[in-house]
Design a protein around this motif. Sequence first.
Motif, mmCIF file in Angstrom:
data_model
loop_
_atom_site.group_PDB
_atom_site.id
_atom_site.type_symbol
_atom_site.label_atom_id
_atom_site.label_comp_id
_atom_site.label_asym_id
_atom_site.label_seq_id
_atom_site.Cartn_x
_atom_site.Cartn_y
_atom_site.Cartn_z
ATOM 1 N N GLN A 158 25.062 4.395 1.403
ATOM 2 C CA GLN A 158 23.770 4.360 0.720
ATOM 3 C C GLN A 158 22.660 3.717 1.540
ATOM 4 O OE1 GLN A 158 24.108 2.804 -3.249
ATOM 5 N NE2 GLN A 158 25.946 3.987 -3.655
ATOM 6 N N ARG A 217 33.759 0.300 -1.645
ATOM 7 C CA ARG A 217 32.773 -0.731 -1.343
ATOM 8 C C ARG A 217 33.414 -2.115 -1.437
ATOM 9 N NH1 ARG A 217 26.944 -1.566 -2.421
ATOM 10 N NH2 ARG A 217 26.829 0.687 -2.357
ATOM 11 N N GLN A 224 17.869 4.909 4.396
ATOM 12 C CA GLN A 224 18.387 5.142 3.064
ATOM 13 C C GLN A 224 18.282 6.628 2.746
ATOM 14 O OE1 GLN A 224 16.761 5.952 -0.159
ATOM 15 N NE2 GLN A 224 18.851 5.884 -0.902
ATOM 16 N N SER A 243 21.774 1.510 5.526
ATOM 17 C CA SER A 243 22.151 0.793 6.746
ATOM 18 C C SER A 243 20.925 0.029 7.229
ATOM 19 C CB SER A 243 22.693 1.730 7.833
ATOM 20 O OG SER A 243 21.734 2.701 8.183
ATOM 21 N N ILE A 295 23.778 -4.297 8.511
ATOM 22 C CA ILE A 295 24.505 -3.819 7.338
ATOM 23 C C ILE A 295 24.896 -2.381 7.638
ATOM 24 C CG2 ILE A 295 24.421 -3.312 4.873
ATOM 25 C CD1 ILE A 295 22.302 -5.543 4.656
ATOM 26 N N ASP A 340 29.543 -0.554 4.613
ATOM 27 C CA ASP A 340 29.411 -1.629 3.627
ATOM 28 C C ASP A 340 28.822 -1.136 2.313
ATOM 29 O OD1 ASP A 340 30.253 -3.657 5.477
ATOM 30 O OD2 ASP A 340 28.228 -3.650 6.339
ATOM 31 N N THR A 341 28.102 -0.019 2.364
ATOM 32 C CA THR A 341 27.320 0.430 1.204
ATOM 33 C C THR A 341 27.718 1.820 0.719
ATOM 34 O OG1 THR A 341 25.584 1.439 2.541
ATOM 35 C CG2 THR A 341 25.340 -0.916 2.026
ATOM 36 N N ASP A 342 28.885 2.284 1.123
ATOM 37 C CA ASP A 342 29.319 3.641 0.784
ATOM 38 C C ASP A 342 28.280 4.672 1.215
ATOM 39 O OD1 ASP A 342 31.761 2.847 -0.339
ATOM 40 O OD2 ASP A 342 30.825 2.505 -2.291
#
Length: 181
Positions: A65, A27, A139, A67, A57, A61-63
């Motif tokens: 988790q 991350r 998510q 978008s 996003i 960007d969030t591994d």
Amino acid sequence: MQRRKFVQAAFAGASAMMVADTFGKTRSKKGFKVDSGKDRFNEPIKYRGVNPNDVKISAKDTDGQLSVFEYVGFQKIGPPLHVHFNQDEIFYVVEGEYLFQVDTEKSTLKAGDTIFLPQNVPHTWLQLSDKGKLVYFLQPAGQMEEFFKKMNELKGPPSEELVQQIHHAHGMKIVGPPISL
């Protein structure tokens, strides 16, 4: 006694794997800005070849988790009734009017309204206004970016079989037609 040692070892191993999974991610440590009307990586995706569907996003960007996408609609269309096997979706209407269906319940949403679409529950939407804008969140992120890129690469209208295959490859299934007026 041996059973207790096995349980303790299994618990310790599982805990170590969870810690390694949490701290082993790549991350980014920096924030970022995505300008209005732009895609996160300057690789715009057009839904059905016309409507911008920009990544704001990325799962990267969030591994994986979360978008976030921004959809700008210039057509009174929407996706077929479908399910996401592993993602919840949240839609926020920025502009325009939309008809959402979650299972068999239909709701009209206008600017400022939000709707939650749980995983494994059939859902779809239809843009009712001439122009509309949605911001939506997945998510965990799943493979939506890859799905939209794959659909965007198609030359000409795909067969129903191909569309279903692409959906399945990205963690979804079509379960019915789009909403019609």
